[in-house]
Design a protein around this motif. Structure first.
Motif, mmCIF file in Angstrom:
data_model
loop_
_atom_site.group_PDB
_atom_site.id
_atom_site.type_symbol
_atom_site.label_atom_id
_atom_site.label_comp_id
_atom_site.label_asym_id
_atom_site.label_seq_id
_atom_site.Cartn_x
_atom_site.Cartn_y
_atom_site.Cartn_z
ATOM 1 N N TRP A 106 0.815 -1.213 0.000
ATOM 2 C CA TRP A 106 0.000 0.000 0.000
ATOM 3 C C TRP A 106 0.850 1.265 0.000
ATOM 4 O O TRP A 106 0.458 2.276 -0.581
ATOM 5 N N ALA A 107 2.018 1.223 0.605
ATOM 6 C CA ALA A 107 2.933 2.364 0.523
ATOM 7 C C ALA A 107 3.367 2.561 -0.927
ATOM 8 O O ALA A 107 3.455 3.696 -1.412
ATOM 9 N N LEU A 108 3.598 1.464 -1.629
ATOM 10 C CA LEU A 108 3.966 1.524 -3.035
ATOM 11 C C LEU A 108 2.823 2.099 -3.873
ATOM 12 O O LEU A 108 3.031 2.939 -4.748
ATOM 13 N N VAL A 109 1.601 1.658 -3.604
ATOM 14 C CA VAL A 109 0.434 2.132 -4.347
ATOM 15 C C VAL A 109 0.221 3.637 -4.138
ATOM 16 O O VAL A 109 -0.123 4.363 -5.072
ATOM 17 N N GLN A 110 0.448 4.098 -2.927
ATOM 18 C CA GLN A 110 0.196 5.504 -2.610
ATOM 19 C C GLN A 110 1.314 6.442 -3.049
ATOM 20 O O GLN A 110 1.120 7.643 -3.101
ATOM 21 N N ASP A 111 2.475 5.903 -3.378
ATOM 22 C CA ASP A 111 3.601 6.722 -3.822
ATOM 23 C C ASP A 111 3.445 7.010 -5.314
ATOM 24 O O ASP A 111 3.470 6.103 -6.140
ATOM 25 N N ASP A 112 3.301 8.281 -5.642
ATOM 26 C CA ASP A 112 3.085 8.676 -7.043
ATOM 27 C C ASP A 112 4.287 8.374 -7.934
ATOM 28 O O ASP A 112 4.145 8.182 -9.137
ATOM 29 N N HIS A 113 5.474 8.328 -7.364
ATOM 30 C CA HIS A 113 6.687 8.158 -8.156
ATOM 31 C C HIS A 113 7.227 6.727 -8.127
ATOM 32 O O HIS A 113 8.267 6.454 -8.713
ATOM 33 N N ALA A 114 6.528 5.829 -7.478
ATOM 34 C CA ALA A 114 7.003 4.448 -7.363
ATOM 35 C C ALA A 114 6.703 3.676 -8.639
ATOM 36 O O ALA A 114 5.727 3.938 -9.334
ATOM 37 N N GLU A 115 7.573 2.731 -8.942
ATOM 38 C CA GLU A 115 7.366 1.834 -10.072
ATOM 39 C C GLU A 115 7.114 0.428 -9.541
ATOM 40 O O GLU A 115 7.737 0.004 -8.575
ATOM 41 N N LEU A 116 6.219 -0.271 -10.173
ATOM 42 C CA LEU A 116 5.857 -1.607 -9.744
ATOM 43 C C LEU A 116 6.894 -2.612 -10.232
ATOM 44 O O LEU A 116 7.069 -2.806 -11.429
ATOM 45 N N ASP A 117 7.599 -3.224 -9.297
ATOM 46 C CA ASP A 117 8.592 -4.245 -9.605
ATOM 47 C C ASP A 117 7.975 -5.597 -9.241
ATOM 48 O O ASP A 117 7.934 -5.974 -8.069
ATOM 49 N N LEU A 118 7.477 -6.290 -10.242
ATOM 50 C CA LEU A 118 6.771 -7.552 -9.994
ATOM 51 C C LEU A 118 7.673 -8.617 -9.405
ATOM 52 O O LEU A 118 7.230 -9.427 -8.589
ATOM 53 N N ASP A 119 8.947 -8.631 -9.785
ATOM 54 C CA ASP A 119 9.866 -9.631 -9.224
ATOM 55 C C ASP A 119 10.060 -9.414 -7.726
ATOM 56 O O ASP A 119 10.033 -10.357 -6.941
ATOM 57 N N ALA A 120 10.237 -8.150 -7.328
ATOM 58 C CA ALA A 120 10.407 -7.835 -5.906
ATOM 59 C C ALA A 120 9.114 -8.126 -5.139
ATOM 60 O O ALA A 120 9.144 -8.642 -4.022
ATOM 61 N N LEU A 121 7.976 -7.798 -5.752
ATOM 62 C CA LEU A 121 6.681 -8.056 -5.121
ATOM 63 C C LEU A 121 6.467 -9.557 -4.934
ATOM 64 O O LEU A 121 6.021 -9.999 -3.872
ATOM 65 N N ALA A 122 6.801 -10.350 -5.936
ATOM 66 C CA ALA A 122 6.660 -11.802 -5.840
ATOM 67 C C ALA A 122 7.597 -12.363 -4.773
ATOM 68 O O ALA A 122 7.213 -13.263 -4.011
ATOM 69 N N ALA A 123 8.806 -11.828 -4.687
ATOM 70 C CA ALA A 123 9.761 -12.291 -3.673
ATOM 71 C C ALA A 123 9.252 -11.962 -2.270
ATOM 72 O O ALA A 123 9.367 -12.785 -1.350
ATOM 73 N N ASP A 124 8.667 -10.772 -2.092
ATOM 74 C CA ASP A 124 8.102 -10.391 -0.793
ATOM 75 C C ASP A 124 6.942 -11.313 -0.424
ATOM 76 O O ASP A 124 6.800 -11.730 0.730
ATOM 77 N N TRP A 125 6.086 -11.624 -1.399
ATOM 78 C CA TRP A 125 4.947 -12.515 -1.144
ATOM 79 C C TRP A 125 5.431 -13.902 -0.726
ATOM 80 O O TRP A 125 4.916 -14.505 0.212
ATOM 81 N N GLN A 126 6.449 -14.409 -1.411
ATOM 82 C CA GLN A 126 6.992 -15.726 -1.068
ATOM 83 C C GLN A 126 7.625 -15.715 0.322
ATOM 84 O O GLN A 126 7.486 -16.684 1.082
ATOM 85 N N ALA A 127 8.307 -14.619 0.668
ATOM 86 C CA ALA A 127 8.912 -14.514 1.996
ATOM 87 C C ALA A 127 7.840 -14.513 3.076
ATOM 88 O O ALA A 127 7.979 -15.166 4.114
ATOM 89 N N ALA A 128 6.748 -13.796 2.832
ATOM 90 C CA ALA A 128 5.645 -13.764 3.798
ATOM 91 C C ALA A 128 5.001 -15.137 3.915
ATOM 92 O O ALA A 128 4.674 -15.588 5.014
ATOM 93 N N ASN A 129 4.851 -15.819 2.812
ATOM 94 C CA ASN A 129 4.235 -17.139 2.815
ATOM 95 C C ASN A 129 5.108 -18.163 3.541
ATOM 96 O O ASN A 129 4.604 -19.032 4.242
ATOM 97 N N ARG A 130 6.428 -18.047 3.401
ATOM 98 C CA ARG A 130 7.342 -18.969 4.090
ATOM 99 C C ARG A 130 7.301 -18.781 5.598
ATOM 100 O O ARG A 130 7.481 -19.726 6.355
ATOM 101 N N SER A 131 7.069 -17.544 6.036
ATOM 102 C CA SER A 131 7.098 -17.273 7.475
ATOM 103 C C SER A 131 5.740 -17.483 8.140
ATOM 104 O O SER A 131 5.608 -17.309 9.341
ATOM 105 N N ARG A 132 4.732 -17.863 7.350
ATOM 106 C CA ARG A 132 3.391 -18.079 7.902
ATOM 107 C C ARG A 132 3.418 -19.208 8.914
ATOM 108 O O ARG A 132 4.016 -20.258 8.695
ATOM 109 N N LYS A 133 2.767 -18.984 10.028
ATOM 110 C CA LYS A 133 2.698 -19.992 11.083
ATOM 111 C C LYS A 133 1.381 -20.739 10.980
ATOM 112 O O LYS A 133 0.403 -20.239 10.442
ATOM 113 N N SER A 134 1.366 -21.920 11.518
ATOM 114 C CA SER A 134 0.153 -22.734 11.532
ATOM 115 C C SER A 134 -0.905 -22.071 12.401
ATOM 116 O O SER A 134 -0.596 -21.449 13.406
ATOM 117 N N THR A 135 -2.155 -22.204 11.997
ATOM 118 C CA THR A 135 -3.247 -21.658 12.795
ATOM 119 C C THR A 135 -4.282 -22.745 13.039
ATOM 120 O O THR A 135 -4.386 -23.704 12.288
#
Length: 88
Positions: free
Chosen positions: A13-42
């Motif tokens: 959301w910080a990226l979306v709200q920044d008018d000068h930001a560029e969408l880097d899909l590779d970095a976004l995918a890497a962040d998503w994978q990192a978040a998914n790896r750290s997910r704990k069981s519920t």
């Protein structure tokens, strides 16, 4: 500290709200994978004790005895039913 889904969405959301930001899909995918790896069981469970429905959501690694937690909540409620339940 692990990169969580909350961290991912804050960064997104910080990226979306920044008018000068560029969408880097590779970095976004890497962040998503990192978040998914750290997910704990519920675990989610509902138990009715008397006329009270208890909902317990537990985030954990490994094993955890939910029955003991539900028993502790029921005992707390029996001791002082007017006191709001605290998070387990």
């Amino acid at each position: 500290m692990a990169f969580t889904f909350r961290d991912f969405w804050r960064k997104f959301w910080a990226l979306v709200q920044d008018d000068h930001a560029e969408l880097d899909l590779d970095a976004l995918a890497a962040d998503w994978q990192a978040a998914n790896r750290s997910r704990k069981s519920t675990s989610y469970r509902e138990v009715t004790i008397g006329k009270v429905l208890y909902r317990l959501t537990s985030v954990f690694e490994g094993t955890k005895d939910l029955d003991k937690t539900m028993e502790r909540l029921a005992i707390q409620n029996a001791i002082d039913p007017s006191k709001p339940q605290e998070k387990a």
